[in-house]
Every structure is written in structure tokens, then in C-alpha cells.
Write an enzyme that holds these catalytic residues in place. Structure first.
Site, mmCIF file in Angstrom:
data_model
loop_
_atom_site.group_PDB
_atom_site.id
_atom_site.type_symbol
_atom_site.label_atom_id
_atom_site.label_comp_id
_atom_site.label_asym_id
_atom_site.label_seq_id
_atom_site.Cartn_x
_atom_site.Cartn_y
_atom_site.Cartn_z
ATOM 1 N N SER A 544 0.847 -1.191 0.000
ATOM 2 C CA SER A 544 0.000 0.000 0.000
ATOM 3 C C SER A 544 0.889 1.250 0.000
ATOM 4 O O SER A 544 1.661 1.447 -0.924
ATOM 5 C CB SER A 544 -0.952 -0.039 1.201
ATOM 6 O OG SER A 544 -2.006 0.856 1.014
ATOM 7 N N ASP A 629 -9.749 -3.834 -5.348
ATOM 8 C CA ASP A 629 -9.131 -3.059 -4.279
ATOM 9 C C ASP A 629 -9.771 -1.675 -4.187
ATOM 10 O O ASP A 629 -9.824 -0.946 -5.174
ATOM 11 C CB ASP A 629 -7.628 -2.920 -4.556
ATOM 12 C CG ASP A 629 -6.847 -2.454 -3.345
ATOM 13 O OD1 ASP A 629 -7.434 -1.761 -2.496
ATOM 14 O OD2 ASP A 629 -5.659 -2.787 -3.250
ATOM 15 N N HIS A 664 -7.909 -5.151 -1.303
ATOM 16 C CA HIS A 664 -6.678 -4.634 -0.695
ATOM 17 C C HIS A 664 -6.012 -5.625 0.247
ATOM 18 O O HIS A 664 -4.799 -5.746 0.278
ATOM 19 C CB HIS A 664 -7.017 -3.347 0.063
ATOM 20 C CG HIS A 664 -5.842 -2.476 0.336
ATOM 21 N ND1 HIS A 664 -5.116 -1.870 -0.667
ATOM 22 C CD2 HIS A 664 -5.256 -2.078 1.493
ATOM 23 C CE1 HIS A 664 -4.155 -1.130 -0.135
ATOM 24 N NE2 HIS A 664 -4.212 -1.251 1.174
#
Length: 692
Positions: A544, A629, A664
Site C-alpha cells: 500500500s 481493491d 486490498h
């Protein structure tokens, strides 16, 4: 050392369709902008999916020779997890609550027992049953009504963090007809056990923008809005005080916050503001029997603790309880009837400070030089016992109950590593690397005894470094698969996190973001200088915002790393921050800056990984993402990989894996996610010439 022979397979080539972006007199051509079309439902949507699938096929072909290794690693990782397990029960309002898992099952069962642990078990939710037929299933926000008869919870079966709230009648075992879609999955009961508050999300941007109220038996579409957030840089949420007496609405951006409140027994009352939002002032509140406590950075960078009477909550009436200290960050307060527990951070390590109602206080002694300690689940307000979690890089996760009166400490459970684990076979160290501006950056290391510090050991360096999120040293049974094969595992506690106090965070965001990347690079160089590894054996990993870190450091110092794993990487910073229709963009302006401002634009363009790809050699690279995501959209890593393929001058491996079912956080099951870890480890081991 037998290096893995990578197959001679031709990688996919993404079509170039030039799209120009002009802002602040700066024109940039983006040849891969079209990949946003699946998200935007544009004309190149099918072409985008075809490209992503081609990359997945390429990865499968390139990693074909590691299939046995991946299978072995998956079995090894799974084999360390106790399949039949149970959490330590927590007591609340007459019931003991716990979750348990069964052998061979991916999910858990959420259960309770009335009054005593010897009472019959009630299975409140069987997630294994509910998840049948879904490739992804996440349940969260379990909230029991005050009369103990109803359970509200949120479900996401797409992996975009859009939860539908369901309500189960615990007496009949049936779901009631009410279902509330597109929420944060955070139901909060009023005292009447008939009214729920929840956070509603914008269907496109996924911003939390409204708090709504639901009465049982009514249509969700008619739920009144009790609060709407107008500032798109703020996250909002609703929660109940531990005492059960108040319901709070929190609104918070990176730099300011505001709390509204009502009594839980007056669900139709208007929410009143505790203290109106003030520039650069953050605060959270904790109600005690006779006053409110306020944890705030008001004239206190590392936060201080204050108090005020019930009827006078604006900051003019706040009185100091624990003053600001330059070397100690106040992070959290947990309230009990007779005690408060303050979670602090000093020299990068957590401390738990116990204070009784009379002001007498003490700290819990943990007895190790580097560790992680955190307040655990303590839902019962009328308790003398603190539940806390303790771990280090060599100590499995341990759950303790601590009697705050007698100071007696009881180990309730320690994570069992199936197959055996002897902590004495491993060494953990705390080191400090000197960054280019002279700052001392902490590093936490773990490795197996017998390591020769001759520069030949493989080392995986991990970091995050954003949002003030501290990446503490903790135990991972998965890491044993690397440690037992000769790897060193290291965490770089770089600026942008909050390990060393609030200033550590301030110095790693906005116009100081480059400190984050330089810190990580300097940590890598330090580990090479100290002969823990060398550039031929140094690997890096982050996800991320930590994936942004990976993209930045391979642009800045491509020769320092032999291989890099970038998970769900935020690598197209400028384009994403310019597009307010992309989820989370407006919430992030205080972290990265708003590129509509010329200075912010040019600064973030100077480090955005996608913008800074050059004709040069890059390290071996594995990039992972999820098609659904909601945090970092799939098109960022997809564009990045396509541009790298077209630009880089080396023959090193470049792989992109897009999970077509997940988002995610990857897979939702208890074991499915281990397949991704097995792939990551197989990639590293293959580069290192370790075949089994």
C-alpha cells in the site's frame, strides 16, 4: 548455489494510447491512462482485463518451476497454525464472548456463554456456513443489543469494504428482514435495543459521509441522516462509550477532529458538539463517572491528557491531567470504573501506564529490550483486570490479564506454533542506522543463531512509513520459513510512522515525504556496511503506502536491491490525487498534499514512482494487486508495470499478479492468504538460489 532458471517467455506488451495531463504549466503524456477504464466503465474496459489476465498468465509461466516449492511452502506455513483454536473469552454484560476455529475450516464461529464458561455454548454466527459459495467473505462490527437479544453485523462479499448490515434475532436464530447496504459495517445500538446508528458510504468515492439512524422494522432507504460531513478530507464514524452511556460521532482529518454526542438512552436527541473543530487540533474523549478525559495535541505535539466537567466541554474548560513530554507520545486511553490505562510510546517502544481514580500510578514491566505491547479487548467497564497483548520478534503473540490493583499478571494464552518452536534458536536485535541528515533510524532484526556476518546472508527489509502508523516488532510464524533458510528479517522504523513520537510522523509526510524513502535506503546501506547482507542478497518489501516506498526506492537506488516485492502499491500518486472520484483521494490531502496546489504537485511529482521511471536497470520485481481493491485501485500497479516493461534496460524479472476475486487485504479465509505468502517466498528463494 543453483539459481532458479527463469523460463524464456515473452512478457505482455501493453498498448500505448497517449493521454495528456496539463496542470500548473506542466504537460505530461501518460501512455497507459486507459487502464482506468475498467474502474470508470469506459471503452477500454475489456482491453484492461485482457492485459491483466495476460500478466497473470505470464506470471504463471515464469513461476511454473516453483510450483512444488510454493505447494511445500503453503503446507509449511499452514502447518504451523493451530487449526482447532479458540480466542480468550471476554466478558460483557452477563456473557463471555469468544471465537473459535475448526480443523480444515477457513473461517471462524462467533460464540458466547451466559454467566459462566461452563454454561452451554451459543453459536451466534457460523462464518464458515455464511461464506459458502463466496470467493470472498468478511464479517465485522459484531454488536450485541443491550438486552442481549439481537446481533447486528456487517458483511462484505466483494472486498471493496462496502458492508451490508444484517440483524440476527438470537432467540429465534433467524435474520430479521432489515438489511442496510453500503455502510462501514459499524452498527451501534442505542440503549433501547431498537435503534441502530451506522456510517453510510458514498457509492463511488467510498467516502464515509453520513451517519444514519435505523429503527427496527423500517426500510433502510428511509433512515434519517443524523449527521452529514461536508469536508471531504474527513473520515467519520460512530461508536458507543464503554460505559454504554454515550454515543459519539467522530469526524477526523489528519490534522483536526471533532466529536458529537448524545446519551445512549435518548436516540432521538440532536447530537451536540463536544468541541468544535479547530485547525491543527486533534482530540478524542473518554467519559468517566464524573467527568470527561480528553486526549489532545492542543499545544502539545506528542499529546497530553486533560479533563473537563460533564456540562462544560469546550476547550476553555479543559484542565491538564498528564502534561506534554517531548520524549513520550500519548497514544490511547482505556477507561474502567476505578482505573484508566494510558498507552504511551517512548524510544520507539510501547508502555502501559496504570492510574487509579486517586491518581496513584505505575507502569507494567515487560522485561525485554524490544517488543510490542498493546491494550487488548476490554469491553467490561466494571473490571479490575486489564487484558493486554504482548509479543516480540521471538515471542509468539501472548494474551495477558493484569490485575491493576494487585499487579498480578496471568498469561491467558500464547500463540501455539504447531510443530514446535524454540525461541532460544533465534536472536533479535535493535539497531540504529544513521540517515543522510544525521537522524538515527531504529531497525528491528531477527535471525537464526549461527548467522555469519560476512555479507552473504539474504536479508528481507520491510517497512511502511506513512499515516503515523507504527510498524512494531512482533512475532510471525510465517517468517520462520525465511529464517530457517538463512534469511535475516528486518523492520525499518522509518519516518512517516510514529514510532519515535509525533515529530517522526510530521517529518515523513507532505513536503518532507522524501525522508521516508531516504531513511529506508540508508537502513539498507547500513545493513550492508554492518555485513548482515550485501546488495546481491538484499530484498525489500512493502504494501500500500509501503508499496509507494518500494516504487520510490527502486527509482532512487535501483542497484541497492536484488529483489523487491511491492504489494498493492500506491505508485501513481499524482494522477490519483488529482482525481477526486477515486476512493479515499480527498481524505488523503493532509497526508500527501493537494496537487491542485502547484508546490504540492511538483513535490509529489518528484517522487511518484510512475512519473519517475527512467531508462535504466531495475531490480527483480514482484508486484501484487487486487481487481476490487478499494484502497489502491488495480490500475496503479498495472500502469506502473506496463511502463516499467517499456522503459527499463535490464533483463531482470518483472511480474504482476492481480487477484481477480479480492481487494486490498487479499483473501478473506484463514489459510487462503498463505498462498500469496508462499508465492512471495518462492520468488525470494528462487532469486537467492534456494530451491527447497
Amino acid at each position: 548455489m543453483n539459481k532458479y532458471k527463469w523460463p524464456n517467455v515473452k512478457p505482455p506488451v501493453a498498448e500505448m494510447i497517449p493521454e495528456q495531463r496539463t496542470i500548473h504549466g506542466d504537460t505530461v503524456t501518460d501512455n497507459y491512462y486507459w487502464m482506468i477504464d475498467y474502474f470508470k466503465e469506459g471503452p477500454n474496459s475489456e482491453k484492461t482485463i485482457d492485459y491483466i489476465k495476460a500478466e497473470n498468465e505470464y506470471l504463471d509461466q515464469m513461476m511454473e518451476g516453483t510450483k512444488t516449492l510454493q505447494d511445500d511452502l503453503f503446507k509449511e506455513l499452514k502447518g504451523r497454525i493451530k487449526e482447532k483454536d479458540e480466542s480468550v473469552p471476554v466478558f460483557k454484560n452477563g456473557y463471555f464472548y469468544y471465537s473459535r476455529t475448526e480443523e480444515g475450516k477457513e473461517y471462524s464461529k462467533y460464540c458466547r456463554k451466559k454467566d459462566s464458561l461452563s454454561s452451554p455454548e451459543e453459536i451466534l454466527l457460523d462464518i464458515d456456513e455464511l461464506a459458502k459459495g463466496h470467493s470472498y467473505y468478511s464479517a465485522r462490527g459484531y454488536s450485541i443489543s443491550p438486552d442481549n437479544k439481537l446481533l447486528a453485523y456487517g458483511v462484505d462479499n466483494v472486498s471493496r469494504r462496502q458492508y451490508t448490515i444484517f440483524i440476527k434475532d438470537l432467540e429465534t436464530g433467524e435474520l430479521i428482514s432489515d438489511a442496510i447496504p453500503n455502510t462501514e459495517g459499524d452498527p451501534v445500538w442505542a440503549a433501547d435495543s431498537n435503534t441502530l446508528f451506522y456510517t453510510a458510504k458514498h457509492p463511488v468515492t467510498l467516502l464515509s459521509e453520513k451517519i444514519q439512524k435505523h429503527r427496527l422494522g423500517t426500510e433502510a432507504s428511509e433512515d434519517p441522516v443524523v449527521y452529514e460531513e461536508k469536508d471531504k478530507s474527513n473520515y467519520i464514524g460512530v461508536e458507543k462509550s464503554k460505559s454504554g452511556e454515550y454515543i459519539f460521532i467522530y469526524s477526523q482529518a489528519t490534522l483536526s477532529s471533532e466529536v458529537r454526542m448524545i446519551s445512549a438512552d435518548q436516540p432521538d436527541a440532536d447530537f451536540t458538539v463536544f468541541q468544535s473543530r479547530t485547525k491543527d487540533v486533534l482530540y478524542t474523549i473518554v467519559p468517566l463517572e464524573d467527568k470527561f478525559l480528553i486526549l489532545t495535541n492542543l499545544e502539545a505535539q506528542n499529546f497530553r491528557l486533560m479533563e473537563c466537567p460533564f456540562g462544560q466541554t469546550d476547550k476553555a474548560h479543559w484542565k491538564e491531567v498528564i502534561p506534554h513530554r517531548k520524549d513520550v507520545l500519548l497514544e490511547e486511553v482505556e477507561e474502567f470504573r476505578d482505573f484508566i490505562v494510558i498507552s504511551e510510546r517512548k524510544n520507539g517502544l510501547a508502555q502501559l501506564r496504570i492510574r487509579n481514580v486517586n491518581g496513584a500510578e505505575h507502569y507494567i514491566d515487560f522485561g525485554e529490550p524490544a517488543y510490542t505491547a498493546a491494550i487488548g479487548s476490554n469491553p467490561e467497564y466494571n473490571s479490575q483486570s486489564l487484558r493486554y497483548i504482548y509479543t516480540s520478534m521471538t515471542t509468539p503473540v501472548s494474551v495477558y490479564d493484569y490485575n491493576m490493583d494487585t499487579k498480578a499478571k496471568t498469561l491467558m494464552k500464547q500463540q501455539e506454533v504447531v510443530g514446535g518452536y524454540n525461541r532460544d534458536e533465534y536472536i533479535t536485535e535493535r539497531l540504529y542506522a544513521t540517515a543522510k541528515d544525521g537522524t538515527q533510524v531504529p531497525l528491528s532484526l531477527v535471525y537464526k543463531k549461527g548467522l555469519k556476518k560476512d555479507g552473504n546472508a539474504p536479508l528481507l527489509l520491510y517497512a511502511y512509513g506513512s499515516y503515523g502508523h507504527s510498524m512494531d516488532a512482533s512475532f510471525s510464524s510465517n517468517n520462520l520459513s525465511l529464517l530457517n533458510r538463512g534469511f535475516v528479517f528486518a523492520i525499518a522504523h522509518i519516518r512517516g510512522g510514529q514510532e519515535m513520537g509525533r515529530q517522526w510522523y510530521e517529518d515523513g509526510k507532505l513536503m518532507k515525504k522524501l525522508n521516508t524513502f531516504n531513511d529506508f535506503i540508508d537502513c539498507g546501506k547500513f545493513l550492508i556496511t554492518e555485513k548482515y547482507t550485501s546488495a546481491a542478497h538484499l530484498y525489500a518489501q512493502g504494501g500500500s503506502a509501503g508499496g509507494l516506498l518500494m516504487g520510490a526506492v527502486i527509482n532512487l537506488e535501483p542497484d541497492l536491491w536484488h529483489g523487491v516485492i511491492a504489494q498493492v502499491p500506491f505508485v501513481d500518486v499524482v494522477n490519483t490525487m488529482l482525481d477526486e472520484s477515486i476512493p479515499l483521494t480527498t481524505n488523503e490531502f493532509d497526508e500527501w498534499g493537494n496537487p491542485k496546489n502547484a508546490n504540492a504537485y511538483h513535490y509529489m511529482k518528484s517522487y511518484s514512482p510512475y512519473e519517475n521511471i527512467e531508462k535504466k536497470a531495475y531490480p527483480n520485481l514482484l508486484v501484487t494487486t487486487g481487481l476490487h481493491d478499494s484502497q489502491v485501485q488495480y490500475f496503479e500497479p498495472a500502469k506502473w508495470v506496463a511502463k516499467l516493461r517499456a522503459t527499463k534496460t535490464d533483463n531482470n524479472v518483472l511480474l504482476l499478479k492481480t487477484d481477480m476475486d479480492f481487494g486490498h487485504g487479499g483473501a478473506s479465509g484463514r489459510f487462503d492468504y498463505l498462498k500469496d505468502i508462499a508465492l512471495n517466498y518462492a520468488f525470494l528463494l528462487s532469486l537467492e538460489g534456494i530451491g527447497e
